[in-house]
Motif scaffolding. Structure first.
Motif, PDB file in Angstrom:
ATOM      1  N   ILE A  11      49.860  32.141  54.230  1.00 41.60           N
ATOM      2  CA  ILE A  11      48.826  32.189  53.190  1.00 41.60           C
ATOM      3  C   ILE A  11      48.709  33.581  52.561  1.00 41.60           C
ATOM      4  N   ASP A  12      48.761  34.621  53.383  1.00 44.73           N
ATOM      5  CA  ASP A  12      48.594  35.966  52.848  1.00 44.73           C
ATOM      6  C   ASP A  12      49.718  36.320  51.877  1.00 44.73           C
ATOM      7  N   GLU A  13      50.954  35.988  52.272  1.00 43.43           N
ATOM      8  CA  GLU A  13      52.082  36.274  51.396  1.00 43.43           C
ATOM      9  C   GLU A  13      52.001  35.416  50.145  1.00 43.43           C
ATOM     10  N   GLY A  14      51.553  34.182  50.320  1.00 50.82           N
ATOM     11  CA  GLY A  14      51.381  33.288  49.177  1.00 50.82           C
ATOM     12  C   GLY A  14      50.377  33.849  48.193  1.00 50.82           C
ATOM     13  N   ASN A  15      49.250  34.325  48.717  1.00 56.11           N
ATOM     14  CA  ASN A  15      48.224  34.897  47.846  1.00 56.11           C
ATOM     15  C   ASN A  15      48.734  36.145  47.133  1.00 56.11           C
ATOM     16  N   ARG A  16      49.532  36.919  47.853  1.00 54.07           N
ATOM     17  CA  ARG A  16      50.086  38.130  47.247  1.00 54.07           C
ATOM     18  C   ARG A  16      51.035  37.744  46.104  1.00 54.07           C
ATOM     19  N   ALA A  17      51.827  36.685  46.328  1.00 47.90           N
ATOM     20  CA  ALA A  17      52.734  36.221  45.272  1.00 47.90           C
ATOM     21  C   ALA A  17      51.938  35.764  44.051  1.00 47.90           C
ATOM     22  N   VAL A  18      50.851  35.023  44.303  1.00 48.35           N
ATOM     23  CA  VAL A  18      50.022  34.540  43.187  1.00 48.35           C
ATOM     24  C   VAL A  18      49.486  35.720  42.389  1.00 48.35           C
ATOM     25  N   LYS A  19      49.026  36.748  43.117  1.00 48.29           N
ATOM     26  CA  LYS A  19      48.477  37.927  42.453  1.00 48.29           C
ATOM     27  C   LYS A  19      49.543  38.611  41.588  1.00 48.29           C
ATOM     28  N   LEU A  20      50.738  38.723  42.156  1.00 47.66           N
ATOM     29  CA  LEU A  20      51.819  39.397  41.435  1.00 47.66           C
ATOM     30  C   LEU A  20      52.230  38.637  40.173  1.00 47.66           C
ATOM     31  N   MET A  21      52.107  37.302  40.214  1.00 49.00           N
ATOM     32  CA  MET A  21      52.634  36.525  39.094  1.00 49.00           C
ATOM     33  C   MET A  21      51.566  36.068  38.106  1.00 49.00           C
ATOM     34  N   SER A  22      50.277  36.239  38.462  1.00 43.63           N
ATOM     35  CA  SER A  22      49.248  35.582  37.657  1.00 43.63           C
ATOM     36  C   SER A  22      49.213  36.084  36.213  1.00 43.63           C
ATOM     37  N   GLU A  23      49.471  37.379  36.019  1.00 45.64           N
ATOM     38  CA  GLU A  23      49.440  37.924  34.661  1.00 45.64           C
ATOM     39  C   GLU A  23      50.569  37.334  33.812  1.00 45.64           C
ATOM     40  N   ALA A  24      51.743  37.226  34.425  1.00 43.12           N
ATOM     41  CA  ALA A  24      52.885  36.653  33.695  1.00 43.12           C
ATOM     42  C   ALA A  24      52.595  35.213  33.305  1.00 43.12           C
ATOM     43  N   VAL A  25      52.041  34.446  34.249  1.00 45.25           N
ATOM     44  CA  VAL A  25      51.733  33.048  33.963  1.00 45.25           C
ATOM     45  C   VAL A  25      50.709  32.956  32.835  1.00 45.25           C
ATOM     46  N   ALA A  26      49.641  33.750  32.939  1.00 48.51           N
ATOM     47  CA  ALA A  26      48.573  33.697  31.934  1.00 48.51           C
ATOM     48  C   ALA A  26      49.104  34.049  30.550  1.00 48.51           C
ATOM     49  N   SER A  27      50.121  34.894  30.500  1.00 43.41           N
ATOM     50  CA  SER A  27      50.660  35.330  29.205  1.00 43.41           C
ATOM     51  C   SER A  27      51.323  34.197  28.440  1.00 43.41           C
ATOM     52  N   THR A  28      51.592  33.076  29.108  1.00 44.41           N
ATOM     53  CA  THR A  28      52.256  31.947  28.434  1.00 44.41           C
ATOM     54  C   THR A  28      51.249  30.933  27.901  1.00 44.41           C
ATOM     55  N   ASN A  29      49.973  31.150  28.182  1.00 41.09           N
ATOM     56  CA  ASN A  29      48.977  30.153  27.772  1.00 41.09           C
ATOM     57  C   ASN A  29      48.968  29.945  26.263  1.00 41.09           C
ATOM     58  N   THR A  30      48.931  28.691  25.863  1.00 42.02           N
ATOM     59  CA  THR A  30      48.770  28.350  24.455  1.00 42.02           C
ATOM     60  C   THR A  30      47.369  27.754  24.289  1.00 42.02           C
ATOM     61  N   ASP A  31      46.976  27.496  23.037  1.00 37.59           N
ATOM     62  CA  ASP A  31      45.635  26.949  22.782  1.00 37.59           C
ATOM     63  C   ASP A  31      45.416  25.610  23.475  1.00 37.59           C
ATOM     64  N   ALA A  32      46.500  24.897  23.741  1.00 31.90           N
ATOM     65  CA  ALA A  32      46.363  23.556  24.309  1.00 31.90           C
ATOM     66  C   ALA A  32      46.093  23.574  25.814  1.00 31.90           C
ATOM     67  N   VAL A  33      46.256  24.735  26.453  1.00 31.65           N
ATOM     68  CA  VAL A  33      46.073  24.800  27.910  1.00 31.65           C
ATOM     69  C   VAL A  33      44.581  24.850  28.237  1.00 31.65           C
TER      70      VAL A  33
END
Lengths: 333, 333
Positions: A11-33
């Motif tokens: 879980i800890d490593e998973g959470n760290r991965a989520v933290k590392l990637m969350s900005e990249a993921v959010a950058s792809t959001n379109t109006d439809a999301v």
């Protein structure tokens, strides 16, 4: 977006991965999301779709190219590979990407690697206006070999039903085949490439070329249409190469006559063919040989395509039942 | 549907797998499916969707349950596992399944195993009116350990925007939590189960129970609504168990008070807990402990849920910031 605990990930490593990637993921959001990272499912509004919209969906992996990435680095590249392969697969039917979901599985989760892959996917998604809507990461030590990572992705796009490709009824003998250049072997034929790499000494330049991501042809096809050239059919040159992919979009009574001398086959393919002393019948069934997308257009539209830098690589011909569907002529060597 | 050659799969074995599975895949077709097996992408008409439809998408695997299936057989079961897990993940947001795509990867392709997995997926898809729209199968000897298979799937469903769950603003202290029984650990907590199996002697009955597929709750939720009980929120008890999944659908000022004596914890979980001498804090964070879906309803709707055979397992309570979100009371032993 990602339910780490589902597959027994630390879980800890998973959470760290989520933290590392969350900005990249959010950058792809379109109006439809409509959803945030962490929802059970990703939400995508259909408000912007055409009234007669058809959803076009495809799931893919990048095959054994992940092994090359594991050996030489280049995780961002295979992330982009996966997205672009999917983008091109649905482009063949005229669809534009709406959203993408990923699956990343490994023997032991390394958050930095997951973040690199997702960053590569997010960049490729942003480039084509596609939302990275969700994903799953799994840690499965008994299933994956040490150090291995596999990735798979699913894209969903849409196209107005009236604009679906191929326009099979419009295809006819004499139509011209336009070849759009590839950037590398993309994501196909890497099992054979791996064998050849084991037996030969690749230069660093060759390794870089082999890791160059799959190209998205969405922009090239948009430019072709903007120039007034409406494609009749597209064939994405993936697994099975020239010989197997072109017939997939042709009616049974049409084949393709290809002039092998009509484009410059990149040096990388020349090296691979030389290493393996590989006949055309095999190389053109395994790799794209420098052409990643083949587009059938009416003969009068050739000039626009050539002006955009694409090659005229052949034409459609009538074939008898059981006849050779892809006829290779000339010499590329 | 499946582009075998893409990932370097032996073409003959790939074609044999396609032949073995094509009937099962075709049996899932709904009126909205416009494409045939073999297209670059699967086509799905949006004509039947509500005007304010939201697409809900989720990607998942089944975690290390695939190892148990590899050891004991039961590939159809994990195929069903994957579909039902996905169905339940989007049900939490009120969505009904439209279509599903799969990814199956292995060290060495065995067409019969692929066909079994796809048959299991197709059966689960048919049961919920979901089309098996596409997929990809990959053979990657260096990435997967010998005999291993991993599977991942993506579901896309839809829900009218006005009917999206959770209805967060309607949730309040005093609402009742209904527990819908699970059929097994479903697809979660199998890494710990694997450790426990290595140290103990499971009966054949125990192995069968462990391989029992993830249950789809779509029918149960439909029946609840047909009885006039509109859920306010659903929590799918997946990875992270009771303790982590219930808070995912609650506002920050609400928690769940759970009476552990309010349902019969299945013998299989009792055996697992006994084998590992596992405390409630861990077992309820790892497994569903007999409840696969938790549904929050208004207190006046309890009778309808009980008449349908579901348990009343607790209620929503006010919590202070930083307070325990899931409070376990009573004794299940």
């Amino acid at each position: 977006m990602t339910e780490y605990a589902d597959a027994g990930v630390n879980i800890d490593e998973g959470n760290r991965a989520v933290k590392l990637m969350s900005e990249a993921v959010a950058s792809t959001n379109t109006d439809a999301v409509l959803s945030d990272l962490g929802a059970f499912g990703g939400l995508f509004s259909t408000a912007g779709l055409a009234g007669d919209a058809v959803l076009v969906a495809s799931t893919d992996g990048v095959g054994t190219k992940v092994e090359l990435a594991a050996r030489h680095g280049g995780w961002q590249g295979v992330g982009a590979d996966l997205v672009n392969h999917c983008v091109d697969d649905i482009l063949v039917q005229g669809a534009r990407p709406l959203f993408f979901l990923d699956y990343i599985a490994t023997a032991k989760l390394v958050p930095e690697i997951v973040a690199e892959i997702v960053t590569g996917m997010a960049g490729a998604c942003r480039a084509v206006g596609c939302a990275l809507l969700g994903g799953e990461t799994a840690e499965m030590p008994g299933v994956y070999t040490d150090g291995s990572v596999d990735i798979a992705g699913t894209i969903v796009g849409s196209v107005s039903q009236a604009e679906l490709w191929p326009r099979t009824e419009a295809l006819q003998a004499g139509d011209v085949l336009i070849g759009m250049a590839s950037d590398s072997p993309h994501t196909n034929g890497y099992s054979l490439i791996r064998l050849l790499l084991d037996q030969n000494e690749p230069t660093a330049e060759m390794v870089d070329w082999l890791l160059t991501p799959h190209k998205s042809y969405l922009g090239d096809v948009d430019a072709l249409r903007a120039a007034g050239t409406e494609p009749k059919a597209l064939a994405h040159i993936t697994g099975g190469g020239f010989l197997e992919n072109i017939p997939r979009v042709l009616p049974a009574d049409l084949g393709a006559s290809i002039d092998l001398g009509s484009w410059d086959v990149p040096q990388g393919f020349r090296t691979l063919v030389e290493w393996g002393d590989i006949a055309d019948g095999e190389s053109f069934r395994t790799w794209n040989m420098g052409i990643g997308m083949v587009v059938a257009v009416a003969a009068e539209h050739v000039d626009a395509a050539v002006a955009l830098g694409h090659a005229v690589i052949g034409r459609l011909v009538s074939v008898d039942e059981g006849g050779e569907r892809v006829q290779l002529h000339g010499d590329w060597r």
